[in-house]
Design a protein around this motif. Structure first.
Motif, PDB file in Angstrom:
ATOM      1  N   VAL A   7       0.858  -1.178   0.000  1.00  0.00           N
ATOM      2  CA  VAL A   7       0.000   0.000   0.000  1.00  0.00           C
ATOM      3  C   VAL A   7       0.897   1.231   0.000  1.00  0.00           C
ATOM      4  CG1 VAL A   7      -1.778   1.272   1.256  1.00  0.00           C
ATOM      5  CG2 VAL A   7      -1.811  -1.213   1.251  1.00  0.00           C
ATOM      6  N   CYS A   8       0.563   2.184  -0.868  1.00  0.00           N
ATOM      7  CA  CYS A   8       1.326   3.431  -0.936  1.00  0.00           C
ATOM      8  C   CYS A   8       0.897   4.327   0.211  1.00  0.00           C
ATOM      9  CB  CYS A   8       1.084   4.121  -2.274  1.00  0.00           C
ATOM     10  SG  CYS A   8       1.943   5.702  -2.421  1.00  0.00           S
ATOM     11  N   GLU A   9       1.856   4.911   0.900  1.00  0.00           N
ATOM     12  CA  GLU A   9       1.554   5.802   2.016  1.00  0.00           C
ATOM     13  C   GLU A   9       1.076   7.176   1.537  1.00  0.00           C
ATOM     14  OE1 GLU A   9       4.988   5.852   4.560  1.00  0.00           O
ATOM     15  OE2 GLU A   9       4.629   3.806   5.246  1.00  0.00           O
ATOM     16  N   GLU A  14      -3.116   0.373  -3.926  1.00  0.00           N
ATOM     17  CA  GLU A  14      -2.770  -0.988  -3.510  1.00  0.00           C
ATOM     18  C   GLU A  14      -2.169  -1.736  -4.689  1.00  0.00           C
ATOM     19  OE1 GLU A  14      -5.818  -3.148  -1.525  1.00  0.00           O
ATOM     20  OE2 GLU A  14      -6.289  -1.487  -0.182  1.00  0.00           O
ATOM     21  N   ILE A  15      -1.064  -2.451  -4.426  1.00  0.00           N
ATOM     22  CA  ILE A  15      -0.340  -3.190  -5.459  1.00  0.00           C
ATOM     23  C   ILE A  15      -0.125  -4.613  -4.972  1.00  0.00           C
ATOM     24  CG2 ILE A  15       1.819  -3.314  -6.762  1.00  0.00           C
ATOM     25  CD1 ILE A  15       2.107  -0.277  -6.102  1.00  0.00           C
ATOM     26  N   GLU A  16      -0.338  -5.578  -5.861  1.00  0.00           N
ATOM     27  CA  GLU A  16      -0.012  -6.970  -5.559  1.00  0.00           C
ATOM     28  C   GLU A  16       1.143  -7.381  -6.443  1.00  0.00           C
ATOM     29  OE1 GLU A  16      -3.239  -9.692  -5.776  1.00  0.00           O
ATOM     30  OE2 GLU A  16      -4.259  -8.814  -4.068  1.00  0.00           O
ATOM     31  N   ALA A  17       2.121  -8.053  -5.862  1.00  0.00           N
ATOM     32  CA  ALA A  17       3.298  -8.460  -6.614  1.00  0.00           C
ATOM     33  C   ALA A  17       3.672  -9.890  -6.261  1.00  0.00           C
ATOM     34  CB  ALA A  17       4.461  -7.525  -6.315  1.00  0.00           C
ATOM     35  N   PRO A  30       4.572   2.858  -8.209  1.00  0.00           N
ATOM     36  CA  PRO A  30       4.701   3.152  -9.637  1.00  0.00           C
ATOM     37  C   PRO A  30       3.773   4.288 -10.090  1.00  0.00           C
ATOM     38  CG  PRO A  30       3.560   1.056  -9.306  1.00  0.00           C
ATOM     39  CD  PRO A  30       4.017   1.532  -7.966  1.00  0.00           C
ATOM     40  N   SER A  31       2.721   4.588  -9.337  1.00  0.00           N
ATOM     41  CA  SER A  31       1.781   5.652  -9.723  1.00  0.00           C
ATOM     42  C   SER A  31       2.296   7.036  -9.376  1.00  0.00           C
ATOM     43  CB  SER A  31       0.433   5.446  -9.029  1.00  0.00           C
ATOM     44  OG  SER A  31      -0.113   4.210  -9.384  1.00  0.00           O
ATOM     45  N   CYS A  32       2.704   7.226  -8.100  1.00  0.00           N
ATOM     46  CA  CYS A  32       3.065   8.575  -7.657  1.00  0.00           C
ATOM     47  C   CYS A  32       4.521   8.690  -7.190  1.00  0.00           C
ATOM     48  CB  CYS A  32       2.141   9.021  -6.526  1.00  0.00           C
ATOM     49  SG  CYS A  32       2.390   8.120  -4.975  1.00  0.00           S
ATOM     50  N   GLY A  33       5.220   7.580  -7.031  1.00  0.00           N
ATOM     51  CA  GLY A  33       6.603   7.626  -6.565  1.00  0.00           C
ATOM     52  C   GLY A  33       6.721   7.682  -5.058  1.00  0.00           C
ATOM     53  N   GLY A  34       5.601   7.519  -4.343  1.00  0.00           N
ATOM     54  CA  GLY A  34       5.610   7.547  -2.881  1.00  0.00           C
ATOM     55  C   GLY A  34       6.183   6.271  -2.283  1.00  0.00           C
ATOM     56  N   ALA A  39       1.422  -4.723   3.273  1.00  0.00           N
ATOM     57  CA  ALA A  39       0.137  -4.819   3.961  1.00  0.00           C
ATOM     58  C   ALA A  39      -0.049  -6.261   4.420  1.00  0.00           C
ATOM     59  CB  ALA A  39      -0.993  -4.407   3.039  1.00  0.00           C
ATOM     60  N   ILE A  40      -0.589  -6.415   5.604  1.00  0.00           N
ATOM     61  CA  ILE A  40      -0.837  -7.749   6.138  1.00  0.00           C
ATOM     62  C   ILE A  40      -2.171  -8.230   5.593  1.00  0.00           C
ATOM     63  CG2 ILE A  40      -1.222  -9.093   8.224  1.00  0.00           C
ATOM     64  CD1 ILE A  40       0.562  -7.061   9.670  1.00  0.00           C
TER      65      ILE A  40
END
Length: 69
Positions: A7-9, A14-17, A30-34, A39-40
């Motif tokens: 999860v981006c702060e 939310e990203i799954e990898a 990858p969206s904002c560079g944050g 995430a659990i």
């Protein structure tokens, strides 16, 4: 290969990898560079069959003692 959820702060994206355990965790969104954080997630575990109750592993003499108490 395990699936990790990040999860981006900054933007709450939310990203799954799918990553190997030996790989370094993702750090940038990858969206904002944050900054990303892991995430659990809940794990879906289903126990089927016998052997999962405390009464299943006892001998028959111990079962009668506990039922009399």
């Amino acid at each position: 290969m395990p699936r990790y959820r990040y999860v981006c702060e900054s933007c709450a994206n939310e990203i799954e990898a799918f990553q190997k355990i030996s790989e370094e965790p993702l750090t940038t969104c990858p969206s904002c560079g944050g900054k990303l954080r892991k995430a659990i997630a809940s794990v879906g575990v289903v126990f089927k069959g016998s052997g999962f109750y405390s009464t299943d592993s006892r001998s028959s003499s111990e079962k009668t003692k506990s039922s009399e108490d």
